[in-house]
Scaffold this motif. Structure first.
Motif, PDB file in Angstrom:
ATOM      1  N   ALA A   1      52.542  25.899  58.513  1.00 24.63           N
ATOM      2  CA  ALA A   1      53.380  25.892  57.311  1.00 24.63           C
ATOM      3  C   ALA A   1      52.861  24.877  56.299  1.00 24.63           C
ATOM      4  O   ALA A   1      52.826  25.142  55.090  1.00 24.63           O
TER       5      ALA A   1
ATOM      6  N   ALA B   1      56.443  29.883  55.106  1.00 25.67           N
ATOM      7  CA  ALA B   1      56.239  28.439  55.152  1.00 25.67           C
ATOM      8  C   ALA B   1      57.268  27.702  54.303  1.00 25.67           C
ATOM      9  O   ALA B   1      57.797  26.654  54.702  1.00 25.67           O
TER      10      ALA B   1
ATOM     11  N   TYR C   1      60.562  27.920  56.191  1.00 26.86           N
ATOM     12  CA  TYR C   1      60.463  27.195  57.457  1.00 26.86           C
ATOM     13  C   TYR C   1      60.536  25.688  57.235  1.00 26.86           C
ATOM     14  O   TYR C   1      61.156  24.959  58.015  1.00 26.86           O
TER      15      TYR C   1
END
Length: 527
Positions: free
Chosen positions: A189, A452, A455
């Motif tokens: 990420a 990403a 997250y």
């Protein structure tokens, strides 16, 4: 010695192709001009902290959270956590409203598409005016009518529902739980959110500069700058909170909803722990715009790269093959829109055919040869460019033009080289023949970047979706007013021989570097 000579020649060609009749002084100036809007955006962002807090607008700390849940669905039951009194009812209604939003994203674009291509009978791609020049299939028997082409349907009509589906797909894997966080995911990420965020626009610009007509990269830079300037002004005028703020302080917090609040690195703090640094933590603490969640410029920048890579990457059609049997069925049946105001180069044009609005009926593009139908959008429809074949190179790629009496007349692209099919048919070129590499990179990047961002808890799906809208609007503006009518049309004129190529702009940068070699064809958008 041969290796040294080859490398020296390559470097020399790179130098000459980069300058292309410019000097070492004007080249940096052109670069600064091309990306001036991006630099303006960066300057506004950097100095945003100088704005007095007393004149700044009210911060909307709840709006992005609520919009995310009710437009995309509360799959994590966050409404029940943040608003426990009515949580269960709100979760139910979030799925009702998100279903309605999804149907809107499906039905509204379909209705617009149907109106344009079936009611108004528009017979060209509204986004890609020269789609049949750059993107026509090698076998024209496989060519579909323009209104049924996947390229016409996907950009822009299928993009909203595509975004909705992918955002919810990514959302499923971005659940904010310790059980979902791993070192591998954290580093992946971080790589996408930080490293690719910085390098992807540069790599996209390099691709456009090397493989596409001169001026395409400038359009990309202006599209990026336009969306980012609009985005940063939205951050300043309508400040909203990021998901990390809600998860850290709660939806009903008022104590921290102020302009003295420091930024927070959220999931990137875990990356600092893995790497043994404090770069991300310190960097976000110093952010001049803490409540700049909507639109997500990470999403907008990634999606702008996505749009340019998808729309500009072309397949290799062996248009200039030196083996005749590979081109007999590949006569370029292109819908050219070549209407513009006369300029200094147009004085040499000879009349071979003139076209007026309504000359063409809706029909498969494979049955239409090169024609001028830009009149349908021109503010002065009577102004037309005349196409001549009398001054073409004797070794040009064949095509044709329909005159007013319905007869086809010779029209040829200027052939700058001959393709060696024994070389170009090698397996390594067949793998990339359909232009899938840029497309796959673009799709993979946008999916990874959206995941990403969620997250790491930096943006909601709503923020990312609004970023997509900013990118689409910016792309359409630059594409409609600059890229198609100014850059691509002018370049096609050069390749048709209607203009004298005084600036060596009929070739892309890659073509100039490999001019006279077997690799020149690889960098030609018309190949």
């Amino acid at each position: 010695m041969n290796v040294i000579y080859v490398l020296a020649t390559f470097v020399k060609n790179m130098y000459n192709a980069g300058l292309n009749q410019r000097s070492l002084i004007t080249l940096p100036f052109n670069f600064l001009l091309n990306f001036a809007p991006v630099f303006i955006w960066l300057s506004i962002f950097k100095h945003a902290g100088l704005i007095p807090t007393e004149i700044r607008p009210e911060i909307h700390s709840k709006f992005a959270f609520l919009a995310d849940q009710f437009l995309f669905g509360d799959y994590w039951n966050e409404l029940a956590v943040q608003l426990p009194k009515n949580g269960s009812k709100l979760v139910f209604w979030s799925f009702v409203s998100s279903s309605a939003f999804f149907l809107t994203l499906v039905c509204l674009p379909i209705a617009i598409w149907y109106y344009i291509y079936y009611v108004k009978h528009v017979n060209y791609n509204l986004v890609e005016w020269f789609s049949n020049v750059f993107h026509s299939p090698r076998d024209h028997k496989q060519q579909k009518p323009i209104h049924k082409s996947l390229r016409t349907i996907f950009i822009p009509f299928a993009l909203p529902v595509f975004t909705f589906i992918v955002l919810n797909f990514d959302h499923f894997f971005a659940f904010q739980s310790d059980a979902n966080f791993t070192k591998t995911k954290d580093l992946l990420a971080w790589f996408s959110y930080v490293i690719l965020h910085l390098t992807a626009p540069i790599l996209t610009a390099v691709y456009l500069y090397v493989f596409q007509p001169p001026g395409t990269m400038k359009c990309f830079g202006f599209a990026l700058g336009l969306q980012n300037i609009a985005g940063v002004f939205t951050h300043l005028l309508i400040p909203m909170a990021s998901p990390w703020f809600t998860h850290l302080y709660g939806i009903n917090d008022t104590e921290h909803v102020n302009y003295t609040q420091e930024g927070f690195a959220a999931g990137l703090i875990r990356v600092d722990t893995h790497l043994g640094t404090h770069l991300n933590t310190k960097g976000f603490h110093m952010s001049p715009i803490v409540f700049g969640a909507v639109p997500s410029l990470h999403s907008a920048i990634a999606f702008q790269c996505f749009l340019f890579l998808l729309s500009r990457s072309t397949s290799l059609k062996h248009r200039f093959s030196n083996i005749r049997n590979l081109t007999v069925n590949n006569i370029d049946s292109s819908t050219l829109k070549l209407n513009e105001e006369d300029d200094e180069d147009d004085a040499d044009n000879n009349a071979a055919g003139m076209f007026r609005p309504g000359d063409l009926e809706m029909e498969p593009l494979s049955t239409i040869e090169s024609t001028d139908i830009l009149n349908e959008r021109s503010p002065s429809p009577s102004s037309s460019i005349f196409v001549s074949s009398s001054e073409r190179s004797p070794s040009n790629s064949s095509s044709a033009v329909i005159s007013n009496d319905g007869h086809k007349k010779s029209l040829q692209f200027v052939q700058l080289y001959e393709e060696d099919t024994e070389f170009t048919n090698k397996w390594v070129f067949k793998m990339i023949n359909k232009g899938l590499v840029p497309k796959l990179c673009a799709i993979s990047y946008i999916i990874l970047q959206w995941w990403a961002t969620m997250y790491l808890d930096h943006h909601y799906r709503f923020d990312l979706f609004i970023g997509v809208l900013y990118a689409m609007v910016s792309f359409i503006i630059i594409n409609w007013f600059v890229l198609q009518p100014k850059v691509l049309k002018s370049w096609i004129h050069l390749r048709l021989g209607n203009k004298v190529d005084t600036r060596n702009e009929a070739r892309t940068f890659g073509m100039r570097v490999f001019c006279g070699t077997k690799m020149e064809w690889f960098f030609d958008p018309l190949a």
